[in-house]
Design a protein around this motif. Structure first.
Motif, PDB file in Angstrom:
ATOM      1  N   UNK A 155       1.015  -1.163  -0.180  1.00  0.00           N
ATOM      2  CA  UNK A 155      -0.088  -0.195   0.086  1.00  0.00           C
ATOM      3  C   UNK A 155       1.235   1.299   0.004  1.00  0.00           C
ATOM      4  N   UNK A 156       2.076   1.020   1.041  1.00  0.00           N
ATOM      5  CA  UNK A 156       3.496   2.553   0.380  1.00  0.00           C
ATOM      6  C   UNK A 156       3.983   2.285  -0.454  1.00  0.00           C
ATOM      7  N   UNK A 157       4.361   3.244  -1.531  1.00  0.00           N
ATOM      8  CA  UNK A 157       5.630   3.527  -1.712  1.00  0.00           C
ATOM      9  C   UNK A 157       6.599   4.078  -1.590  1.00  0.00           C
ATOM     10  N   UNK A 158       7.694   4.183  -1.345  1.00  0.00           N
ATOM     11  CA  UNK A 158       8.848   4.971  -1.102  1.00  0.00           C
ATOM     12  C   UNK A 158       9.916   5.151  -2.936  1.00  0.00           C
ATOM     13  N   UNK A 159      10.140   7.039  -2.861  1.00  0.00           N
ATOM     14  CA  UNK A 159      10.665   6.603  -3.939  1.00  0.00           C
ATOM     15  C   UNK A 159      12.288   7.726  -4.281  1.00  0.00           C
ATOM     16  N   UNK A 160      13.090   7.475  -4.017  1.00  0.00           N
ATOM     17  CA  UNK A 160      14.142   8.387  -3.780  1.00  0.00           C
ATOM     18  C   UNK A 160      14.496   9.003  -5.424  1.00  0.00           C
ATOM     19  N   UNK A 161      14.005   9.601  -5.647  1.00  0.00           N
ATOM     20  CA  UNK A 161      14.586  10.477  -6.875  1.00  0.00           C
ATOM     21  C   UNK A 161      14.476   9.344  -7.671  1.00  0.00           C
ATOM     22  N   UNK A 162      14.022   9.259  -7.842  1.00  0.00           N
ATOM     23  CA  UNK A 162      13.706   7.655  -9.562  1.00  0.00           C
ATOM     24  C   UNK A 162      14.157   8.388 -10.354  1.00  0.00           C
ATOM     25  N   UNK A 163      13.780   8.712 -10.494  1.00  0.00           N
ATOM     26  CA  UNK A 163      13.779   9.701 -12.509  1.00  0.00           C
ATOM     27  C   UNK A 163      14.926  11.491 -12.235  1.00  0.00           C
ATOM     28  N   UNK A 190       5.371   8.500  -1.209  1.00  0.00           N
ATOM     29  CA  UNK A 190       5.770   9.379  -0.555  1.00  0.00           C
ATOM     30  C   UNK A 190       7.827   9.413  -1.688  1.00  0.00           C
ATOM     31  N   UNK A 191       7.606  10.658  -1.935  1.00  0.00           N
ATOM     32  CA  UNK A 191       8.486  10.574  -3.330  1.00  0.00           C
ATOM     33  C   UNK A 191       9.110  11.246  -3.456  1.00  0.00           C
ATOM     34  N   UNK A 192      10.783  11.717  -3.194  1.00  0.00           N
ATOM     35  CA  UNK A 192      11.511  12.831  -2.630  1.00  0.00           C
ATOM     36  C   UNK A 192      12.259  13.085  -3.854  1.00  0.00           C
ATOM     37  N   UNK A 193      12.385  14.810  -4.568  1.00  0.00           N
ATOM     38  CA  UNK A 193      12.585  14.882  -4.897  1.00  0.00           C
ATOM     39  C   UNK A 193      13.462  16.319  -5.106  1.00  0.00           C
ATOM     40  N   UNK A 194      14.644  17.068  -6.008  1.00  0.00           N
ATOM     41  CA  UNK A 194      15.007  17.957  -5.750  1.00  0.00           C
ATOM     42  C   UNK A 194      14.584  19.340  -7.124  1.00  0.00           C
ATOM     43  N   UNK A 195      13.437  18.539  -8.156  1.00  0.00           N
ATOM     44  CA  UNK A 195      13.290  19.470  -8.795  1.00  0.00           C
ATOM     45  C   UNK A 195      11.352  19.567  -8.531  1.00  0.00           C
ATOM     46  N   UNK A 196      11.629  20.761  -8.481  1.00  0.00           N
ATOM     47  CA  UNK A 196       9.949  21.879  -7.897  1.00  0.00           C
ATOM     48  C   UNK A 196       8.915  21.452  -9.670  1.00  0.00           C
ATOM     49  N   UNK A 197       9.208  21.860 -10.306  1.00  0.00           N
ATOM     50  CA  UNK A 197       8.394  21.396 -11.330  1.00  0.00           C
ATOM     51  C   UNK A 197       7.972  19.382 -11.623  1.00  0.00           C
ATOM     52  N   UNK A 198       8.741  19.447 -10.958  1.00  0.00           N
ATOM     53  CA  UNK A 198       8.178  17.598 -11.151  1.00  0.00           C
ATOM     54  C   UNK A 198       7.329  17.324  -9.344  1.00  0.00           C
ATOM     55  N   UNK A 199       7.622  18.018  -8.597  1.00  0.00           N
ATOM     56  CA  UNK A 199       7.001  18.094  -7.557  1.00  0.00           C
ATOM     57  C   UNK A 199       5.655  18.848  -7.488  1.00  0.00           C
ATOM     58  N   UNK A 200       5.634  19.778  -8.444  1.00  0.00           N
ATOM     59  CA  UNK A 200       4.145  20.172  -8.356  1.00  0.00           C
ATOM     60  C   UNK A 200       3.760  19.560  -9.927  1.00  0.00           C
ATOM     61  N   UNK A 201       3.432  19.339 -10.219  1.00  0.00           N
ATOM     62  CA  UNK A 201       3.375  17.549 -11.152  1.00  0.00           C
ATOM     63  C   UNK A 201       2.667  16.091 -10.408  1.00  0.00           C
ATOM     64  N   UNK A 202       3.238  16.116  -9.907  1.00  0.00           N
ATOM     65  CA  UNK A 202       3.402  15.136  -9.199  1.00  0.00           C
ATOM     66  C   UNK A 202       2.249  14.673  -7.716  1.00  0.00           C
ATOM     67  N   UNK A 203       2.407  15.868  -7.037  1.00  0.00           N
ATOM     68  CA  UNK A 203       2.062  15.667  -5.963  1.00  0.00           C
ATOM     69  C   UNK A 203       0.180  16.369  -5.925  1.00  0.00           C
ATOM     70  N   UNK A 204      -0.020  15.474  -4.836  1.00  0.00           N
ATOM     71  CA  UNK A 204      -1.482  16.316  -4.211  1.00  0.00           C
ATOM     72  C   UNK A 204      -1.349  17.439  -2.244  1.00  0.00           C
ATOM     73  N   UNK A 205       0.254  16.905  -2.173  1.00  0.00           N
ATOM     74  CA  UNK A 205       0.972  17.565  -0.973  1.00  0.00           C
ATOM     75  C   UNK A 205       2.397  17.964  -1.026  1.00  0.00           C
TER      76      UNK A 205
END
Length: 379
Positions: A155-163, A190-205
Motif C-alpha cells: 500500500x505504501x511506496x517510497x521513491x528517492x529521486x527515481x527519475x 512518498x517521493x523525494x525530489x530536488x525538482x520543483x516542477x516534478x513536485x508540482x506535477x506529481x504531488x497531492x501535497x
C-alpha cells in the motif's frame, strides 16, 4: 496511513539532521518531499522503512509503531525505488519484477500473472518478460524499477529521486505514467525530489524542508498562491507562471474544443484538401467512436504518397496526449520541454475532446504577465 509524531534524527557529534517532524499522510496520497541538499528529506524517507532509525519520536504505519515491527517484514510491506534503479543484471525482467512476491512465497503462476499485468500498465508487452536489464533503455529500466515496487501490492511506496538521471523527455513521460498508475492503483507514495516542477506535477501535497524542519506542507496550488515565507518564494521561483491567473486551472478551460480530424479510411488526397481548407499542416486521426489513434502531417504524406493511398497507411500512433482535468501548468511544461506545437485532450476513455496549442498557452502567459496593462509593452 502514515504519521510522524515529534520525529528527530540526531547523529553523534552532529546537529539534528531531522528535527521534530509532525505530519500525517492519508491513504492514496502522493506526497513529495523537497528542499535544498542536506535538508533532511532523504533521511526522513529512510526512517519510514527503518534503513535509518529515528532518535526521537515515533512513526506509525496504519496506526502501528514501526519500531515494534520486524524490520524485514516492514520492508516487504513497503515498495522502494531509488535513482540507480537497482535491477539485478543476471535476472530477467520477470524475475526482477517478481522479487518480493517470490520472497513472500507467492505461487509461481501468480507471480507470472502479476508481472505480465504490471507490464501492460506501462504499455510494455509480455515479450519483455524474458529479456535482461541490459537489453532495455534507461527509461524502460526505470519503469521496471517502479513495477517491482508495485509487484507485491504494497500500500505504501517510497521513491528517492527515481527519475533524476533520465533525460527531460523520458522523465516527463515517466512522471505522467507514474501519476496515472498511482491514481489507478490508489497507492500512497512518498517521493523525494530536488525538482520543483516534478513536485508540482506529481504531488497531492508537498513537504518543503530546510535545515531538517518542515517549512510548509500544503497542496501545490496553496504553496504557489500563498508561500509560507521568503525562503519558499525563492525556492519555488518567483517567475512561475502557475502563481498567476488562479482562475485558470485545467486544460478544459483553455482548449480548442473543435480540432481538425480525419478518419483512417480517408484517402490521402482528401486529407491534403482538408489541410488546405482548414489552413493546418497536420490532422488528428480518430476512429468512428472519436477515439484518438494518432496524427498525420504534410511531411509524412509527402514521404509516403508513392506507396500509400489512405490515412491508415501513414498515421503516426505515438502521440502525446493529456486527459481532461490535467493542470495547465503541467501542459505548459510538457509543451515547452518537448517543443510541441499542440497537445490533444482526451477523456478517460481516450475520446478526443479538444486540443491545446502554443497559441492557447501564449494567451494565458500574456494575460498572466501583462494583464490589461499594455502601456509597459509600448514603452
Amino acid at each position: 496511513m502514515l504519521k510522524f509524531e515529534h520525529v528527530s534524527k540526531i547523529y553523534k557529534g552532529q546537529k539534528r539532521a531531522v528535527n521534530n517532524l509532525n505530519l500525517q499522510m492519508n491513504e492514496g496520497e502522493f506526497i513529495c518531499f523537497i528542499g535544498p541538499s542536506g535538508c533532511g528529506k532523504t533521511t526522513t524517507m529512510k526512517m519510514i522503512n527503518r534503513l535509518i532509525e529515528p532518535t526521537e519520536g515515533a512513526i506509525y504505519l496504519k496506526e502501528k509503531n514501526i519500531m515494534e515491527m520486524d524490520p524485514v517484514e516492514l520492508r516487504r510491506k513497503i515498495g522502494y525505488v531509488i535513482q540507480q534503479i537497482g535491477l539485478f543484471p543476471h535476472m530477467t525482467i520477470e524475475q526482477n519484477i517478481s522479487l518480493v512476491p517470490r520472497l513472500l512465497r507467492w505461487p509461481l503462476e501468480k507471480q507470472k500473472k502479476r508481472a505480465s499485468e504490471l507490464l501492460s500498465l506501462v504499455n510494455m508487452t509480455s515479450d519483455y518478460l524474458h529479456r535482461y536489464p541490459s537489453e532495455l533503455s534507461g527509461g524502460q529500466q526505470q519503469r521496471i524499477g517502479v513495477l517491482r515496487a508495485l509487484a507485491a501490492d504494497q500500500p505504501l511506496i517510497l521513491m528517492d529521486e527515481p527519475f533524476g538521471a533520465l533525460d527531460p523527455i523520458t522523465r516527463d513521460s515517466l512522471q505522467t505514467e507514474l501519476k496515472k498508475l498511482q491514481q489507478k492503483l490508489n497507492k500512497t507514495i512518498v517521493f523525494v525530489t530536488h525538482d520543483m516542477d516534478e513536485a508540482i506535477k506529481l504531488a497531492d501535497r508537498i513537504v518543503i524542508m530546510k535545515d531538517g524542519e518542515i517549512v510548509q506542507f500544503a497542496t501545490p496550488d496553496e504553496i504557489l498562491r500563498n508561500p509560507a515565507n521568503e525562503f519558499v518564494e525563492e525556492f519555488i521561483g518567483r517567475e512561475r507562471l502557475s502563481q498567476v491567473q488562479p482562475h485558470i486551472q485545467t486544460v478544459d478551460q483553455i482548449m480548442n474544443p473543435a480540432p481538425v480530424t480525419v478518419t483512417p479510411n480517408v484517402f490521402l488526397s482528401e486529407a491534403i484538401r482538408l489541410m488546405k481548407q482548414k489552413r493546418v499542416d497536420s490532422l488528428l486521426v480518430v476512429n468512428r467512436n472519436n477515439k484518438l489513434e494518432g496524427y498525420i502531417d504534410f511531411e509524412m504524406i509527402d514521404q509516403k504518397r508513392s506507396q500509400a493511398s489512405r490515412v491508415a497507411e501513414v498515421v503516426e500512433k505515438d502521440i502525446l496526449k493529456v486527459e481532461t482535468g490535467t493542470f495547465v501548468r503541467d501542459t505548459i511544461q510538457t509543451i515547452l520541454k518537448r517543443g510541441l506545437k499542440y497537445v490533444p485532450v482526451v477523456d478517460h476513455d481516450g475520446r478526443l475532446v479538444g486540443i491545446v496549442t502554443r497559441t492557447n498557452l501564449v494567451d494565458v502567459v500574456y494575460d498572466s504577465i501583462w494583464g490589461n496593462d499594455t502601456e509597459g509593452i509600448a514603452q
